[in-house]
Write an enzyme that holds these catalytic residues in place. Sequence first.
Site, PDB file in Angstrom:
ATOM      1  CG  PHE A 122      -2.554  -5.839   3.056  1.00  0.00           C
ATOM      2  CD1 PHE A 122      -1.207  -6.010   2.792  1.00  0.00           C
ATOM      3  CD2 PHE A 122      -3.222  -6.812   3.777  1.00  0.00           C
ATOM      4  CE1 PHE A 122      -0.537  -7.144   3.238  1.00  0.00           C
ATOM      5  CE2 PHE A 122      -2.564  -7.949   4.220  1.00  0.00           C
ATOM      6  CZ  PHE A 122      -1.208  -8.116   3.947  1.00  0.00           C
ATOM      7  CG  ASP A 198      -4.754  -1.202   7.425  1.00  0.00           C
ATOM      8  OD1 ASP A 198      -3.802  -1.100   8.240  1.00  0.00           O
ATOM      9  OD2 ASP A 198      -5.197  -2.293   7.041  1.00  0.00           O
ATOM     10  CE1 TYR A 223       2.121  -8.443  11.023  1.00  0.00           C
ATOM     11  CE2 TYR A 223       0.324  -9.013  12.488  1.00  0.00           C
ATOM     12  CZ  TYR A 223       0.799  -8.801  11.207  1.00  0.00           C
ATOM     13  OH  TYR A 223      -0.026  -8.942  10.130  1.00  0.00           O
ATOM     14  CE  LYS A 224       2.242  -5.696   8.637  1.00  0.00           C
ATOM     15  NZ  LYS A 224       1.131  -5.366   7.749  1.00  0.00           N
ATOM     16  NE  ARG A 373       7.412  -4.993   2.263  1.00  0.00           N
ATOM     17  CZ  ARG A 373       6.325  -5.328   2.968  1.00  0.00           C
ATOM     18  NH1 ARG A 373       5.221  -4.615   2.828  1.00  0.00           N
ATOM     19  NH2 ARG A 373       6.326  -6.371   3.763  1.00  0.00           N
TER      20      ARG A 373
HETATM   21  C1  LIG Z   1       0.127  -6.332   7.458  1.00  0.00           C
HETATM   22  C2  LIG Z   1      -1.201  -5.770   7.041  1.00  0.00           C
HETATM   23  C3  LIG Z   1      -2.393  -6.416   7.388  1.00  0.00           C
HETATM   24  C4  LIG Z   1      -2.373  -7.742   8.119  1.00  0.00           C
HETATM   25  O1  LIG Z   1      -3.606  -8.057   8.649  1.00  0.00           O
HETATM   26  P1  LIG Z   1      -3.794  -9.190   9.762  1.00  0.00           P
HETATM   27  O2  LIG Z   1      -5.232  -9.457   9.700  1.00  0.00           O
HETATM   28  O3  LIG Z   1      -3.375  -8.588  11.071  1.00  0.00           O
HETATM   29  O4  LIG Z   1      -2.947 -10.352   9.375  1.00  0.00           O
HETATM   30  C5  LIG Z   1      -3.584  -5.811   7.028  1.00  0.00           C
HETATM   31  N1  LIG Z   1      -3.609  -4.640   6.352  1.00  0.00           N
HETATM   32  C6  LIG Z   1      -2.466  -4.003   5.999  1.00  0.00           C
HETATM   33  C7  LIG Z   1      -2.531  -2.702   5.286  1.00  0.00           C
HETATM   34  C8  LIG Z   1      -1.233  -4.564   6.323  1.00  0.00           C
HETATM   35  O5  LIG Z   1      -0.105  -3.956   5.970  1.00  0.00           O
END
Ligand SMILES: *Cc1c(COP(=O)(O)O)cnc(C)c1O
Length: 413
Positions: A122, A198, A223-224, A373
């Site tokens: 990400f 992660d 939140y996912k 997606r």
């Molecule tokens: C959704 C996601 C995030 C989001 O990070 P926040 O700091 O909580 O907004 C980070 N890393 C990955 C791999 C994600 O999928």
Amino acid sequence: MTLSATELDRLDPLAAVRGDFFVVDPDLIYLDGNSLGRLPRSVPATLADAVTRQWGEGLVRSWAEWFDLPQRLGTKLAPIIGAEPDTTLVCDSTTQNLYRLAWAVLARNPHRNRIVTDDQNFPSDLYVLRAVAAQFGGSLTIVASNGVEGPVAGIQDALGDDVGLLSLSLVAYQSGYLYDGKSMSALARSVGALVLWDLSHAAGAVEISLRDWGADMAVGCGYKYLNGGPGAPAFLYVRADLSDELSSPIPGWFGHEDAFAFRREYRPVAGVGRFLVGTPPVLSSLAMEAGLDILNQVGVPAVREKSMLQTRLFLELWQDRLVQHGLSLASPTDPDRRGAHITLAHADALAISQALIHRKKVIPDFRPPNGLRLGLSPLYTSFADIEEAVVRVESVMREGSYEPYRGERPRIT
Ligand SMILES: *Cc1c(COP(=O)(O)O)cnc(C)c1O
């Protein structure tokens, strides 16, 4: 096709779990639970109590119930990620947690100042890892993948005795590629590096055994697939025998061994708690508990089993109905190597996703450069939803009803 969607729904042991969530419009097919999970039914009452009784009436006295929320929710999260007790906190955002842990690793041994990741990680993770490496005079190596499969061999080649940290997304946010957590953790260990996973697109969707893998650290989103709600705190994990060797770059009072002694000198608490910073977001923490409870009742193995049937059904339908319209697969074909979302590639993917949202009551999302997606969140997505979603995607393609949306670029996709 082996079984029809109707048959699969009839045989689904988790079919009733959908009833634990708010489903306001049964005709709306929600395929974005990997970005924001649905609302568990019990949350509004939980929040009403938290606001009126705990805050309104209890006032500051309620801190007795709130103070250890990061640890208490961490204990509920632990079985979902295969962690031992007292190694997990629910706090802050994923990006912040990643920063503190990555910094702690390089600070512990500044001679190993190179970090290795892959190009499927990400972007926020890449920004943080690059910045941390630079702070210690090192660099970030981003191993190139083919866009679908994780570059395992390339990562092996990139590791060396100057590498302090290997950090990867267990499930890639675009392709849904799922690493073998055990072998990659062992690979890092074999060259004397630590591993930081992660788990944002993995927690609550695939089986994770941090302890059995010998994984050192992990972070992830609330939140996912955990259904913690917008702004839910994230989580972090540190292997039990590692946390006392690490220090946080933000020595805040919530990580102090005795916060309410108000000492001028910072003394970190023993264990993972030293990675806390300041006052937790109480309301959003309380909102997160229901999602964790539902997952613990169901158990991740059952979720994964349903998820694998769902992605398989989706791909059978894709083969029958969507390939001919130029939607190609940008996710792994091997079910053991993919998470719970599928990405289809098309030059007009953004317009197609907009047409689905605005004209067909299907909510996917778009990820650049060309990914449509589709998150198949098993707790509340039925097999019939999946079949109907494919029918609606097919109709968008056949009618060309995405064409008016070409060139639009909404701020949030
Ligand atoms: C959704 C996601 C995030 C989001 O990070 P926040 O700091 O909580 O907004 C980070 N890393 C990955 C791999 C994600 O999928």
